[in-house]
Write an enzyme that holds these catalytic residues in place. Structure first.
Site, PDB file in Angstrom:
ATOM      1  N   LYS A 114       3.100 -18.924  -8.610  1.00 43.28           N
ATOM      2  CA  LYS A 114       4.245 -18.108  -8.217  1.00 43.28           C
ATOM      3  C   LYS A 114       4.143 -17.675  -6.756  1.00 43.28           C
ATOM      4  O   LYS A 114       5.143 -17.497  -6.068  1.00 43.28           O
ATOM      5  CB  LYS A 114       4.327 -16.873  -9.123  1.00 43.28           C
ATOM      6  CG  LYS A 114       5.571 -16.039  -8.858  1.00 43.28           C
ATOM      7  CD  LYS A 114       5.667 -14.864  -9.798  1.00 43.28           C
ATOM      8  CE  LYS A 114       6.948 -14.089  -9.526  1.00 43.28           C
ATOM      9  NZ  LYS A 114       7.069 -12.906 -10.405  1.00 43.28           N
TER      10      LYS A 114
ATOM     11  N   LEU B 226      -3.789 -10.533  -7.312  1.00 38.91           N
ATOM     12  CA  LEU B 226      -3.848 -11.209  -8.611  1.00 38.91           C
ATOM     13  C   LEU B 226      -2.935 -12.425  -8.532  1.00 38.91           C
ATOM     14  O   LEU B 226      -1.708 -12.302  -8.446  1.00 38.91           O
ATOM     15  CB  LEU B 226      -3.394 -10.249  -9.711  1.00 38.91           C
ATOM     16  CG  LEU B 226      -4.233  -8.968  -9.839  1.00 38.91           C
ATOM     17  CD1 LEU B 226      -3.556  -7.962 -10.772  1.00 38.91           C
ATOM     18  CD2 LEU B 226      -5.647  -9.281 -10.313  1.00 38.91           C
TER      19      LEU B 226
ATOM     20  N   GLN C  35     -10.425 -16.258 -12.626  1.00 34.13           N
ATOM     21  CA  GLN C  35     -10.624 -15.390 -13.776  1.00 34.13           C
ATOM     22  C   GLN C  35     -11.069 -16.257 -14.952  1.00 34.13           C
ATOM     23  O   GLN C  35     -11.100 -17.484 -14.865  1.00 34.13           O
ATOM     24  CB  GLN C  35      -9.362 -14.606 -14.103  1.00 34.13           C
ATOM     25  CG  GLN C  35      -8.199 -15.396 -14.630  1.00 34.13           C
ATOM     26  CD  GLN C  35      -6.995 -14.510 -14.949  1.00 34.13           C
ATOM     27  OE1 GLN C  35      -5.954 -14.635 -14.349  1.00 34.13           O
ATOM     28  NE2 GLN C  35      -7.144 -13.608 -15.910  1.00 34.13           N
TER      29      GLN C  35
ATOM     30  N   LYS D 132      10.245 -10.484  -9.697  1.00 38.84           N
ATOM     31  CA  LYS D 132      10.026 -11.105 -11.010  1.00 38.84           C
ATOM     32  C   LYS D 132      11.160 -12.060 -11.374  1.00 38.84           C
ATOM     33  O   LYS D 132      10.996 -12.933 -12.213  1.00 38.84           O
ATOM     34  CB  LYS D 132       9.934 -10.026 -12.103  1.00 38.84           C
ATOM     35  CG  LYS D 132       8.882  -8.951 -11.857  1.00 38.84           C
ATOM     36  CD  LYS D 132       7.484  -9.473 -12.028  1.00 38.84           C
ATOM     37  CE  LYS D 132       6.438  -8.378 -11.900  1.00 38.84           C
ATOM     38  NZ  LYS D 132       5.065  -8.926 -11.843  1.00 38.84           N
TER      39      LYS D 132
ATOM     40  N   GLY E 199      -5.453 -12.009 -18.943  1.00 42.59           N
ATOM     41  CA  GLY E 199      -4.870 -10.822 -18.330  1.00 42.59           C
ATOM     42  C   GLY E 199      -5.711 -10.294 -17.179  1.00 42.59           C
ATOM     43  O   GLY E 199      -6.888 -10.658 -17.022  1.00 42.59           O
ATOM     44  N   HIS E 200      -5.122  -9.413 -16.363  1.00 46.68           N
ATOM     45  CA  HIS E 200      -5.836  -8.970 -15.154  1.00 46.68           C
ATOM     46  C   HIS E 200      -6.930  -7.937 -15.417  1.00 46.68           C
ATOM     47  O   HIS E 200      -7.699  -7.615 -14.519  1.00 46.68           O
ATOM     48  CB  HIS E 200      -4.868  -8.478 -14.074  1.00 46.68           C
ATOM     49  CG  HIS E 200      -3.730  -7.627 -14.564  1.00 46.68           C
ATOM     50  ND1 HIS E 200      -3.918  -6.419 -15.190  1.00 46.68           N
ATOM     51  CD2 HIS E 200      -2.390  -7.817 -14.488  1.00 46.68           C
ATOM     52  CE1 HIS E 200      -2.727  -5.905 -15.487  1.00 46.68           C
ATOM     53  NE2 HIS E 200      -1.791  -6.724 -15.077  1.00 46.68           N
TER      54      HIS E 200
END
Length: 520
Positions: free
Chosen positions: A141, A127, A204, A409, A233-234
């Site tokens: 990221k 993802l 997506q 994170k 969202g995933h």
């Protein structure tokens, strides 16, 4: 005007929004149901018309068809959101139970035999929709450097290359990008063209943000600014795999299984034991769970709800039961978001419109364009891939070792994965065998929020093999070749700075105040 698979909203039975029978427990009276039913129909009808107008602004026929499909999927999500609000239904806490033994399998009971032939039926998906903004970085990221000059993407590619070389297979490596990350990612992956890895990318969905007051889409046409749209969202992975054609392409190549994970989880590597177990158990969906610690109390957990396995997120928990949700005793596991899926099962549930993932409304604000104007409050309707567990046959969790959950994170996580606690082998991080117990808990304060600040204040990662807990607050600079052991707390007073000298060994200490080392 174009009608996007026009649904007769207002005349249909809006998902069965009848007044519930007396035996059902809902939080609404019959009169409020009638009112909500009408307002829901009106809001849905207005949204449908607005989406049709948006579709009319797309000129290219191929792009228009794709856009219409996306807007259809968005409208289905929006309508369910309205229905959920009208019903006032939530999971009833009394019916929520910890998972029963058949719903979670211990990793150490899985078959230890390795069947490399299964790799020819596997694809790996990361993802890759998130930006590095929370760590002060520009772009995706996945391109942040995490170890020895290599990024998340570099490490993932190296892992897949190793699998392909050792086992003589061709495991496709798939990236689900968002409109925020796609352009940069396409440029970055060019450097892998000479590598033994087949990289496939798709995007997506791009959904319109919804104005909170009017419940209408923020964008006025399909080319509206990027701030008017959001990636949902995933949980969107299922429909996006299908709509992109990638799902059919993979199935056509004889691929049957998909291993999905967050691109920033460095512990999410292909595991043949789990893949073998998936085949043996005929599971269409496996969620990797790991034991909850006090650092993970907000993570989604697997539950038994009236005999069915489900995912419970903290956003679904009533305020009065949040402490129960966070309890390590009642809910021992949390979701790592390492998910194993059967591709033919994905095809079935998407084509049959079986997926009804719990909706997570996310409130945001779009900054005003002109001085004196108010920010625009908007809603983003998002879903999570973990919520799909209840839609697949023989779905269950596998309780995996903590090493399979190593997310980055924050810069606290970055210090951990860059440290001497880990070594790297074929793109995989391995914890030092001399380490006793779990990884240490590291908490770096706001002075370390951005990667650039972290690199400036910690030019050399300290040795932490014997560290249990580290807290650093305030302006603290670490010298080179520093060793930290036990529990170390360093607190620089406001307006002060602490310089830890190079070569220092700190063991079970609290350092507070100010300490400046002046250059002579």
């Amino acid at each position: 005007m174009t009608s996007v698979k026009a649904l007769a909203v207002g005349t249909e039975k809006m998902g069965g929004l009848d007044v519930p029978s007396a035996g059902r427990r809902h939080g609404k009276s019959q009169s409020s149901f009638a009112f909500d039913n009408t307002s829901t129909s009106v809001a849905a009808s207005q949204m449908r018309n607005a989406l049709n107008k948006l579709a009319d602004t797309v000129e290219d026929p191929t792009a228009k068809k794709k856009f219409e499909t996306e807007m259809d999927n968005f409208f289905a999500l929006f309508r369910r959101y309205l229905q959920d609000k009208a019903k006032g239904t939530t999971l009833e806490w009394d019916r929520i139970q910890p998972p029963n033994p058949s719903q979670v399998v211990a990793y150490d009971t899985l078959p230890k035999r390795e069947n490399p032939e299964l790799l020819s039926k596997l694809a790996v998906l990361k993802l890759n929709g998130g930006l590095g903004t929370s760590m002060g970085c520009v772009g995706p990221k996945s391109v942040i450097e995490v170890r020895e000059g290599m990024s998340f993407l570099d490490l993932s590619v190296r892992q897949i290359e190793y699998l392909n070389r050792i086992y003589g297979v061709n495991v496709p490596f798939i990236l689900m990008n968002s409109f925020n990350t796609d352009d940069d990612t396409q440029n970055i992956i060019k450097k892998y063209e000479g590598h033994n890895v087949d990289i496939i990318t798709f995007n997506q969905s791009r959904y319109p943000r919804v104005a909170k007051d009017s419940l209408l889409p923020v964008p006025k046409d399909s080319n509206s600014p990027i701030s008017d749209w959001y990636p949902p969202g995933h949980g969107d992975v299922f429909e996006s795999l299908e709509n992109s054609g990638i799902l059919d392409e993979l199935i056509g190549r004889g691929i049957e299984y998909l291993f999905l994970s967050n691109v920033d989880n460095l512990g999410a590597v292909v595991d043949l034991s789990i893949l073998e177990h998936m085949v043996d158990s005929q599971a269409e969906y496996i969620m990797e769970l790991t034991d909850k610690t006090k650092a993970d109390v907000k993570g989604g957990t697997i539950i038994d709800y009236e005999g069915n396995v489900r995912l419970l997120e903290i956003a679904q928990v009533p305020k009065e039961h949040e402490q129960d949700f966070k309890s390590i005793k009642k809910f021992r596991y949390f979701n790592t978001n390492n998910i194993w899926l059967n591709l033919n099962a994905i095809k079935r549930v998407v084509e049959n419109h079986e997926l009804e993932l719990e909706i997570i409304p996310n409130s945001k604000s779009i900054p005003a364009g002109k001085t004196g104007e108010a920010d625009l409050n908007v809603i983003q309707l998002e879903t999570a891939v973990g919520a799909a567990i209840r839609h697949f046959k023989n779905a269950h969790g596998v309780n995996v070792p903590r090493r399979r959950f190593l997310p980055v994170k924050t810069c606290s996580d970055l210090m951990l994965v860059k440290s001497d606690l880990y070594s790297m082998k074929h793109g995989q991080l391995l914890i030092d065998s001399a380490r006793f117990g779990p990884a240490p808990l590291i908490k770096l304060g706001s002075h370390y929020k951005k990667v650039s600040d972290f690199q400036k204040r910690v030019p050399s990662i300290p040795r932490i093999l014997e560290l249990d807990h580290l807290t650093i607050t305030g302006a603290v600079n670490l010298g080179r070749n520093v060793t930290l052991k036990g529990t170390v707390i360093i607190v620089a007073n406001e307006g002060s700075t602490i310089d830890i000298p190079s070569g220092s060994v700190l063991e079970n200490v609290v350092v507070q105040g100010s300490l400046r080392l002046l250059e002579h």
